[in-house]
Scaffold this active site. Structure first.
Site, short mmCIF file in Angstrom:
data_model
loop_
_atom_site.label_atom_id
_atom_site.label_comp_id
_atom_site.label_asym_id
_atom_site.label_seq_id
_atom_site.Cartn_x
_atom_site.Cartn_y
_atom_site.Cartn_z
N GLY A 1 0.83 -1.20 0.00
CA GLY A 1 0.00 0.00 0.00
C GLY A 1 0.87 1.25 0.00
N SER A 2 0.37 2.29 0.64
CA SER A 2 0.97 3.62 0.48
C SER A 2 2.35 3.79 1.12
CB SER A 2 0.02 4.68 1.04
OG SER A 2 -1.17 4.73 0.27
#
Length: 637
Positions: free
Chosen positions: A290-291
């Site tokens: 993810g981020s």
């Protein structure tokens, strides 16, 4: 003629006898002078018996010498069956004391062997049981020293330290990896016995056991306790499927803390499953990051000078179209016009897609590999995974776009913390390690020291690294990582919210929420990563779940690593729901009115004493105190 014949025969006989004597003398000389050592050894082996004495296993300690794995001295029962006179009676007595069946005990007592260790019934006996056996004072029954592994902090660092079997052999974790260093050499009490096994009244020889080497780890116990405490709190608060965390020194690769949940007790490992025991999640679990992976895209973009964080803008409408797919921002409707620093602060997916496409497939993949993804880090813990990356040769433009914001690739936590360490430490990728040194058990002298090992330098430049630190500090001050903000300390970091994949499809409402943070942001001393797998009963964002957990761990880092407070040049933009902290001014020497004006309306003031001037204040000048708290001022002359 007759006498001559007799005389000749006598001489022949004398010659034969003389030759025989010479042969005998030579044989005796050979035995006594040349072959004595070998024959003496064979004779000793034939007559000698020995009772084994176990060596202590090497201890495992944290970096400050706190014992994490120790030994407890116990006793075990050993029999010499040939010396036991009344075997039937001895079998009954021992069976009663050890609370085992008579038939089971007879298997030991009647066994046709020189020495019989009573296993497992007679191993590591309770002191009261050992005393009862000792009081029997019967021939052929011996109690010998044995050690039992003890873990003073129970399940602390369990998956990494591991555990041992009943014979003190390492079976998992560091206990297994470094078994040959930790295991000592047995000693013995040697005595002589006749052909029937009866002990001869000759002197006994004592061979002292050689204890194993001590293992000193890079782990900081205070930080380890803090990380495990926060993971336990996360289990209670969110009931996740799993949770894990790791903290490293970004300047050399030392692992300062590492933990997984669920966990187990090494001394009661039989009560747990092999999955829990063997899955050291920070190095074993692979998942879409993810981020948090956006840090790599950011560093690559800054190094390639395709973006100016302050002066370049991106308009986020809420989505971006790549090939035939539409990729959405987490914020419905998007963030509108924003600088690229705000793209980082807001963790804007379309903005990072744009950066990824500007970099291009080949360049982006080059940086990903240089930061250490797709291969094992080589950490000295067993069970490490390598993760999965797209094949650059078959990678589509859509794959490049999703990779830029951390989707479609599979990584481990240890890879992420080492990569981010390289991004913020000036550009050097280090190999992580947990064993700091091997030490001699008696003198504690270092036998072998482990030092930092560089994997790759100049992954990015120092200038790029400085910009990455600034951007990630801004994320914590004013962006999605604001729940990790610690007043008085400079913290940088990035949140991660990654949808989980099962059978090739993304799962609905099932995420791994993470946060990676470091402090001080201007000169990092520690990087902390926390991940929570599928928390229940909460909005699933890394900023709402993982960031507060990481904040508390980072607060413990400040204490455990003696990190000094420092003021950031990034001005924090408070929101209505934020808890505000303000720096306390120095009001000593002021009048009450002057002090009131200096302190302002942010705090309550409580006075004590009598006089015209302030002579003492608490908290002191420079402390960051929550809005609304009391400032205590003492008056005097």
């Amino acid at each position: 003629m007759f006498f001559k014949s007799i005389d000749k025969r006598i001489r022949i006989v004398l010659l034969i006898i003389t030759a025989m004597f010479i042969v005998i003398i030579l044989k005796v000389a050979y035995v006594q002078l040349i072959n004595y050592s070998k024959l003496n050894t064979l004779a000793n082996d034939l007559w000698s018996r020995e009772l084994p004495i176990a060596a202590d296993r090497g201890r495992i300690l944290d970096r400050n010498g706190v014992v994490l794995a120790d030994n407890i001295t116990t006793t075990s029962l050993v029999l010499v069956p040939s010396q036991i006179k009344n075997k039937e009676e001895v079998s009954k007595t021992l069976a009663s004391i050890l609370n085992v069946s008579l038939d089971e005990m007879k298997k030991h007592v009647y066994k046709n062997t020189s020495i019989e260790r009573v296993h497992p019934e007679g191993r590591r006996l309770d002191f009261k049981v050992a005393d009862r056996i000792s009081e029997l004072n019967l021939p052929g029954i011996y109690l010998v020293k044995e050690t039992k592994r003890n873990y003073p902090y129970n399940n602390l660092l369990a998956q990494s330290v591991g555990f041992v079997g009943i014979d003190n052999q390492g079976l998992s974790g560091l206990e297994l990896m470094y078994d040959k260093y930790l295991t000592g050499e047995y000693g013995a009490i040697k005595y002589y016995a006749d052909a029937k096994g009866n002990k001869l009244s000759l002197s006994e020889n004592y061979e002292q056991p050689q204890d194993g080497m001590n293992l000193t780890l890079t782990i900081n116990l205070k930080l380890q306790e803090a990380l495990e405490r926060e993971l336990d709190n996360a289990l209670l608060a969110y009931n996740p499927d799993q949770a894990w965390g790791i903290a490293v020194n970004p300047n050399n690769g030392e692992i300062l803390a590492i933990a997984s949940r669920p966990t187990f007790s090494p001394e009661k490992h039989a009560d747990s499953t092999t999955e829990i025991i063997n899955r050291n999640l920070p190095i074993w679990a692979t998942y879409e990051p993810g981020s948090t992976f956006k840090i790599i895209t950011l560093a690559a973009s800054l190094e390639e000078k395709i973006v100016d964080l302050e002066n370049d803008y991106f308009n986020d409408s809420g989505s971006i179209k790549v090939a035939d797919a539409t990729l959405h921002c987490w914020k419905h409707g998007g963030h509108g016009q924003q600088t690229y620093l705000e793209v980082v602060e807001n963790s804007c997916n379309p903005g990072f897609v744009n950066l990824g496409l500007k970099l291009g497939t080949e360049k982006l993949n080059s940086y990903i590999k240089n930061f250490g993804f797709g291969v094992k880090t080589g950490v000295d813990l067993n069970g490490e995974a390598s993760g999965i990356l797209f094949n650059p040769n078959t990678m589509s433009i859509l794959n490049t776009a999703t990779t830029a914001f951390g989707q479609g690739v599979s990584v481990t936590a240890i890879q992420q913390v080492m990569a981010v360490s390289a991004a913020i430490n000036g550009g050097t990728l280090y190999k992580p390690y947990i064993v700091k040194s091997f030490r001699e058990p008696e003198t504690n002298n270092v036998v072998k020291a482990i030092s930092k090992q560089m994997v790759r330098e100049n992954v990015v430049s120092e200038d790029t690294s400085k910009l990455v630190r600034h951007a990630l500090e801004s994320v914590v001050a004013n962006g999605t990582g604001r729940n990790a903000f610690i007043d008085g300390y400079r913290v940088g970091g990035k949140t991660g919210t990654a949808q989980k994949v099962k059978d090739g499809r993304y799962m609905d409402g099932n995420y791994i929420l993470s946060f990676i943070g470091f402090m001080p942001a201007n000169d990092p001393e520690v990087v902390v990563y926390v991940a929570v797998d599928n928390p229940k009963g909460v909005v699933q964002y890394g900023g709402t779940v993982a960031a507060p957990i990481a904040k508390r761990v980072l607060e413990s880092c400040a204490s455990a690593l003696n990190i000094k407070k420092s003021k950031s040049d990034i001005e924090r933009e408070y929101e209505l729901w934020d808890i505000k902290y303000y720096e306390v001014p120095n009001v000593i020497g002021m009048t009450k009115k002057e002090a009131r004006n200096a302190i302002g309306i942010n705090y309550q003031i409580e006075y004590s004493g009598v006089g015209e001037k302030i002579v003492y204040q608490s908290p002191k000048e420079g402390e960051f105190v929550k809005q609304g708290e009391k400032i205590r001022l003492m008056l005097g002359n």
